[in-house]
Design a protein around this motif. Sequence first.
Motif, short mmCIF file in Angstrom:
data_model
loop_
_atom_site.label_atom_id
_atom_site.label_comp_id
_atom_site.label_asym_id
_atom_site.label_seq_id
_atom_site.Cartn_x
_atom_site.Cartn_y
_atom_site.Cartn_z
N LEU A 182 1.21 -1.52 -0.46
CA LEU A 182 0.17 -0.49 0.20
C LEU A 182 1.14 1.14 -0.15
CD1 LEU A 182 -2.41 -0.99 2.65
CD2 LEU A 182 -3.04 -1.15 -0.06
N ARG A 242 -9.98 -6.76 -0.99
CA ARG A 242 -9.14 -6.03 -0.91
C ARG A 242 -9.74 -4.29 -0.48
NH1 ARG A 242 -10.76 -8.42 -5.88
NH2 ARG A 242 -13.02 -6.82 -6.69
N GLY A 243 -9.30 -3.81 -0.44
CA GLY A 243 -9.14 -2.44 0.05
C GLY A 243 -10.56 -2.14 0.52
N ASP A 244 -11.36 -1.50 0.20
CA ASP A 244 -12.60 -1.12 1.04
C ASP A 244 -13.58 -2.39 1.44
OD1 ASP A 244 -11.75 1.68 1.23
OD2 ASP A 244 -13.45 2.94 0.11
N GLN A 287 -7.52 -11.57 -2.01
CA GLN A 287 -7.76 -10.80 -3.00
C GLN A 287 -8.45 -10.61 -4.27
OE1 GLN A 287 -6.31 -7.01 -1.92
NE2 GLN A 287 -6.01 -9.01 0.02
#
Length: 636
Positions: free
Chosen positions: A367, A486-488, A541
């Motif tokens: 990140l 993933r991410g949010d 992911q």
Amino acid sequence: MTDNNDTEELEELPDVTKRFYEEYDVELFYADKGTSGTFAVLERGECAYIEWTPFDSYDVNNHMSFDEWGVIAHDSTKEPSVGMPPLRVPISTIDSIKQEIGARGRACIIISTSSQRLPVIYFPKLDSVYRLVQCLKRFLCFIRERDTLVVDHSRAGLHKVMKELELDGTATSNQVYKKIAVDFQDVYDTTLSGLSKVTNFLRGSVVGKPVSRPGAQTSKTAVTNPTPPEHLCHRPAEGDFELYDLRKPLDRAAPVARDEMFTQALWETHFDSEGRVCRVKELQDRIFGGGCHPDLRQDVWPFLLNVYPWNSTLEERAAIMEQKKKEYEVLKNQWKSISPAQMKRFQLYRDREALVEKDVLRTDRVLEFYRGENNPHIADLYEMLMTYCQYNFDLGYVQGMSDLLSPLYLLFKDKLMAFWAFVGYMDMVEAHFFLDQQKIQGKLADLSSLVYYCDSELYNHLEKEDSSNFFFCFRWLLINFKREFRGDDILELWEVIWTCPYNTDYTLFIATAILLQERTPIIQKKMCFADILRYINDLSQHIDLREVLGNTESLFHNIRSQPDIPFNIRTNILRIAETPLSSLGSQYNPNRDIAEKTPEPETADHLITSRDLDESRDPASLLVENVSNMSLDPPQ
């Protein structure tokens, strides 16, 4: 001289050595004669050992023959030919450790292996014995029987999964898959096998109409369930016995569509004139149904993670944060003020510091926020985790905690708020990180029950491939799927877990839903344990959050609506008695039409945590857990 000897000849070992424990002036007694030396726990190559070396100068690689180990192996009719020879014992052969108070009030231990009992070992202080036991927990699982710690070899497999999957990412995929496929051949034979057999007798499936919300959307990628072989399903009978009849597995219901996100406009309607949050249950239900808007999480999460009470005013929250700022500084200064001289005699601190330092250097470095050399955010993670060790000194730091803190700091970008949010999160999942692993063991057993109930064909394949212990899901449950989305997406998933309105551990249903989605390749490709482990890891992911959440909610209501739920699922997982679905009241509303709900007293509102769920369990729900009630307290 016996050929069956667990001590090893001190042959030359690989140069690469990890030393986990070392204590000086440890006295080994043989035939009423004592010799002082150095006691260590170390790892060389693929093997871990306990090793004692006398002060009087043995060359550990040249002065020991296999026959001399026979003398050390406690043949009381013989004496060592030259002083007291060194001692090295593979940790994997240890069966028990008995603690006693010996001569002159010194702490001593008696170690028994699979073929012998070693000489009595005296330590300079009781704390040395405690630290030794804590160190050995890296390699062994113990069951306490009065003053003796008995090694439970059947649980060693879970230790290996934690080490190999790791949360450290240091092992290559080939190392993981080749080694674990062998390591787990016999794990299921004893303790976990016994637990599984009990839960197998409590499992079953019944036919019932699926529950879904009117207008629910069916996911295009939803997995259909081919008709599996008929399997046994329990039916309560008179007395203490159960009868079994043949039923097909649970039918699949359409996924439940997600609602709109909880927005800033809605959030502002939940405050009174003094800044208190009103209608908390309605708010939590909205977040559960659709998640928070990303821009709103910094405002909402401090409430979800118990940094602020729901019924606190704006003025009270400012005072709370000011107090927490002072407390954080006190805790931080405690570990930062430890002098080099203190640190030299503070093994526990050194161990925790080394582990924290190692973990933060490999946490989410892909990140942008954590990328690059000398990144100040990495230093901040280190500071917060070391401060948490002072806040929760009993638990300290365990691998995996950095995975829970990293998203919080990335969200808040403020050390103070991230730290106290992390404290709130750890209050919910602290038991995941206990060294006895009872919480995770119990969750794996419950997951096994759910998969068996929902899809016997999948379960039978896993059982055939020695995978029905579900160790391949260990990482999912330990850190709440943090590595899988993933991410949010992981932030939304955590919100769903925290605001779940049902009296259950929702992570079990999430895990079950993912496995049911992936059932087809696992069965059709006839995956063995190593293949399953690789396949599950490769999902990381690449999991569709919307599909998982829709299938999870549908699965929960489908199971909950069945007229005859198996005993262990009803009491141990759903935590209900013979109550109808309607008894969930406002907690269950398929349409989630909550606009007309009456505000509840703020004092009654609180976040449902794992601790709340545990305390609400019916005594009958402890049946399966009691089978594997393996607690290990440190020596007193």
